[in-house]
Design a protein around this motif. Structure first.
Motif, PDB file in Angstrom:
ATOM      1  N   THR A 187       0.831  -1.207   0.000  1.00 39.14           N
ATOM      2  CA  THR A 187       0.000   0.000   0.000  1.00 39.14           C
ATOM      3  C   THR A 187       0.862   1.252   0.000  1.00 39.14           C
ATOM      4  OG1 THR A 187      -1.740  -1.138   1.242  1.00 39.14           O
ATOM      5  CG2 THR A 187      -1.804   1.264   1.239  1.00 39.14           C
ATOM      6  N   THR A 188       0.490   2.223  -0.831  1.00 39.86           N
ATOM      7  CA  THR A 188       1.116   3.546  -0.820  1.00 39.86           C
ATOM      8  C   THR A 188       0.129   4.523  -0.201  1.00 39.86           C
ATOM      9  OG1 THR A 188       2.449   3.107  -2.794  1.00 39.86           O
ATOM     10  CG2 THR A 188       2.061   5.406  -2.230  1.00 39.86           C
ATOM     11  N   TRP A 189       0.619   5.367   0.707  1.00 37.98           N
ATOM     12  CA  TRP A 189      -0.228   6.329   1.402  1.00 37.98           C
ATOM     13  C   TRP A 189      -0.013   7.734   0.866  1.00 37.98           C
ATOM     14  CZ3 TRP A 189      -3.570   3.696   4.163  1.00 37.98           C
ATOM     15  CH2 TRP A 189      -3.196   2.443   4.671  1.00 37.98           C
ATOM     16  N   LEU A 190      -1.086   8.477   0.752  1.00 37.02           N
ATOM     17  CA  LEU A 190      -1.041   9.866   0.323  1.00 37.02           C
ATOM     18  C   LEU A 190      -2.258  10.570   0.902  1.00 37.02           C
ATOM     19  CD1 LEU A 190      -2.259  10.198  -3.359  1.00 37.02           C
ATOM     20  CD2 LEU A 190      -2.183   7.988  -2.236  1.00 37.02           C
ATOM     21  N   TYR A 191      -2.446  11.836   0.543  1.00 39.14           N
ATOM     22  CA  TYR A 191      -3.605  12.582   1.031  1.00 39.14           C
ATOM     23  C   TYR A 191      -4.553  12.910  -0.108  1.00 39.14           C
ATOM     24  CZ  TYR A 191      -1.865  13.346   5.752  1.00 39.14           C
ATOM     25  OH  TYR A 191      -1.457  13.162   7.044  1.00 39.14           O
ATOM     26  N   MET A 192      -5.826  12.940   0.211  1.00 42.53           N
ATOM     27  CA  MET A 192      -6.814  13.555  -0.670  1.00 42.53           C
ATOM     28  C   MET A 192      -7.167  14.906  -0.066  1.00 42.53           C
ATOM     29  SD  MET A 192     -10.691  12.444  -1.815  1.00 42.53           S
ATOM     30  CE  MET A 192     -11.479  13.038  -0.311  1.00 42.53           C
ATOM     31  N   GLU A 193      -6.953  15.960  -0.828  1.00 41.84           N
ATOM     32  CA  GLU A 193      -7.325  17.305  -0.415  1.00 41.84           C
ATOM     33  C   GLU A 193      -8.528  17.752  -1.237  1.00 41.84           C
ATOM     34  OE1 GLU A 193      -2.741  18.806   0.548  1.00 41.84           O
ATOM     35  OE2 GLU A 193      -3.789  19.532  -1.236  1.00 41.84           O
ATOM     36  N   THR A 194      -9.400  18.523  -0.626  1.00 38.96           N
ATOM     37  CA  THR A 194     -10.551  19.048  -1.353  1.00 38.96           C
ATOM     38  C   THR A 194     -11.035  20.319  -0.674  1.00 38.96           C
ATOM     39  OG1 THR A 194     -12.667  18.430  -2.385  1.00 38.96           O
ATOM     40  CG2 THR A 194     -12.346  17.770  -0.088  1.00 38.96           C
ATOM     41  N   HIS A 195     -11.868  21.090  -1.373  1.00 42.55           N
ATOM     42  CA  HIS A 195     -12.370  22.347  -0.826  1.00 42.55           C
ATOM     43  C   HIS A 195     -13.319  22.075   0.338  1.00 42.55           C
ATOM     44  CE1 HIS A 195     -14.640  26.196  -0.728  1.00 42.55           C
ATOM     45  NE2 HIS A 195     -13.453  26.691  -0.998  1.00 42.55           N
ATOM     46  N   GLU A 196     -13.300  22.975   1.308  1.00 41.11           N
ATOM     47  CA  GLU A 196     -14.123  22.783   2.512  1.00 41.11           C
ATOM     48  C   GLU A 196     -15.614  22.707   2.207  1.00 41.11           C
ATOM     49  OE1 GLU A 196     -14.317  27.534   3.742  1.00 41.11           O
ATOM     50  OE2 GLU A 196     -13.268  26.115   5.025  1.00 41.11           O
ATOM     51  N   SER A 197     -16.048  23.157   1.032  1.00 43.01           N
ATOM     52  CA  SER A 197     -17.460  23.042   0.666  1.00 43.01           C
ATOM     53  C   SER A 197     -17.896  21.584   0.534  1.00 43.01           C
ATOM     54  CB  SER A 197     -17.726  23.792  -0.648  1.00 43.01           C
ATOM     55  OG  SER A 197     -16.953  23.246  -1.710  1.00 43.01           O
ATOM     56  N   ARG A 198     -16.933  20.664   0.379  1.00 39.99           N
ATOM     57  CA  ARG A 198     -17.249  19.232   0.292  1.00 39.99           C
ATOM     58  C   ARG A 198     -17.045  18.518   1.628  1.00 39.99           C
ATOM     59  NH1 ARG A 198     -14.872  20.530  -4.533  1.00 39.99           N
ATOM     60  NH2 ARG A 198     -16.166  20.184  -6.388  1.00 39.99           N
ATOM     61  N   LYS A 199     -16.834  19.273   2.684  1.00 42.32           N
ATOM     62  CA  LYS A 199     -16.572  18.655   3.981  1.00 42.32           C
ATOM     63  C   LYS A 199     -17.776  17.864   4.469  1.00 42.32           C
ATOM     64  CE  LYS A 199     -14.833  19.570   8.623  1.00 42.32           C
ATOM     65  NZ  LYS A 199     -14.347  20.594   9.585  1.00 42.32           N
ATOM     66  N   THR A 200     -18.996  18.374   4.237  1.00 38.90           N
ATOM     67  CA  THR A 200     -20.193  17.644   4.671  1.00 38.90           C
ATOM     68  C   THR A 200     -20.279  16.292   3.979  1.00 38.90           C
ATOM     69  OG1 THR A 200     -21.396  19.695   5.115  1.00 38.90           O
ATOM     70  CG2 THR A 200     -22.697  17.697   4.799  1.00 38.90           C
ATOM     71  N   LYS A 201     -20.087  16.294   2.677  1.00 38.66           N
ATOM     72  CA  LYS A 201     -20.109  15.027   1.935  1.00 38.66           C
ATOM     73  C   LYS A 201     -19.012  14.101   2.433  1.00 38.66           C
ATOM     74  CE  LYS A 201     -19.522  13.100  -2.730  1.00 38.66           C
ATOM     75  NZ  LYS A 201     -19.338  13.394  -4.172  1.00 38.66           N
TER      76      LYS A 201
END
Length: 219
Positions: A137-151
């Motif tokens: 397994t390779t680990w990384l981050y998924m970043e996204t805009h805070e508007s998608r925080k609820t989802k």
């Protein structure tokens, strides 16, 4: 599999023959350009070693020039090494200021239940991706805009499969051997969770409908 369409800049002047993933390829070093060398995404490009227009374009590509490439992005076991990009198509006749960086990460899962706040109205969660037919397994981050925080809050569950569409980025701090690596998501999808059943856990002690993954190491 993980699809990528991107403009890359050739960093090597020669193509070496290598055997990877059970096939023979021609290999060169390249990068998705950024404003500084600390932020570029380093790649090892692999073009199937069979005579034809694609291999000819690959071997005739000039160092320092950009090309538009589509292919399969492979996260290797050694995070110190560049990512592998197995070339499907290559077009070198493009404007040299052209920029494209689009990825669909299809083979991933949530590696944590924690959502981290980032600068510039971003949130992030650790995700994992596995090599083909492998437990690595390779680990990384998924970043996204805070508007998608609820989802994200509604969908996140450690081990749950996720498909991410966005662009890839890396950042290298001076002295670090491995880069910080992230997919900046325009959007993401998950499979619908099955409700927990009263069935007896299997031989591994894992309950039905729930995946179990190895602990996520810190960067």
């Amino acid at each position: 599999m993980n699809f990528i369409a991107t403009t890359v800049e050739l960093r090597g002047s020669s193509t070496d023959t290598v055997n990877a993933y059970g096939l023979d390829y021609r290999s060169v070093d390249a990068a998705i350009p950024a404003g500084s060398s600390d932020g570029e995404v380093k790649l090892r490009l692999l073009c199937y070693d069979r005579p034809g227009p694609k291999l000819e374009a690959f071997t005739n590509w000039k160092e320092g020039k950009r090309a538009l490439i589509t292919g399969n992005l492979v996260f290797t076991e050694d995070t110190k090494q560049p990512l592998d990009l197995i070339v499907t198509t290559i077009e070198s006749n493009i404007p040299q200021d052209m920029y494209c960086n689009q990825v669909v990460l299809g083979n991933a899962f949530f590696g944590s239940d924690e959502i981290k706040e980032r600068k510039n109205s971003q949130v992030a969660v650790k995700i994992g991706t596995t090599l083909d037919n492998s437990d690595v397994t390779t680990w990384l981050y998924m970043e996204t805009h805070e508007s998608r925080k609820t989802k994200l809050s509604e969908r996140i569950r450690k081990g749950r499969q996720i498909c991410v569409q966005g662009y890839i980025r890396e950042y290298r701090k001076e002295g670090d051997t491995s880069p910080y690596r992230a997919i900046v998501a325009n959007d993401f999808t998950t499979r619908k969770d099955r409700e927990r059943t009263g069935g007896r856990a299997g031989a591994t002690g894992q309950a039905k409908g729930y995946a179990e993954v190895d602990p996520v190491p810190d960067y």
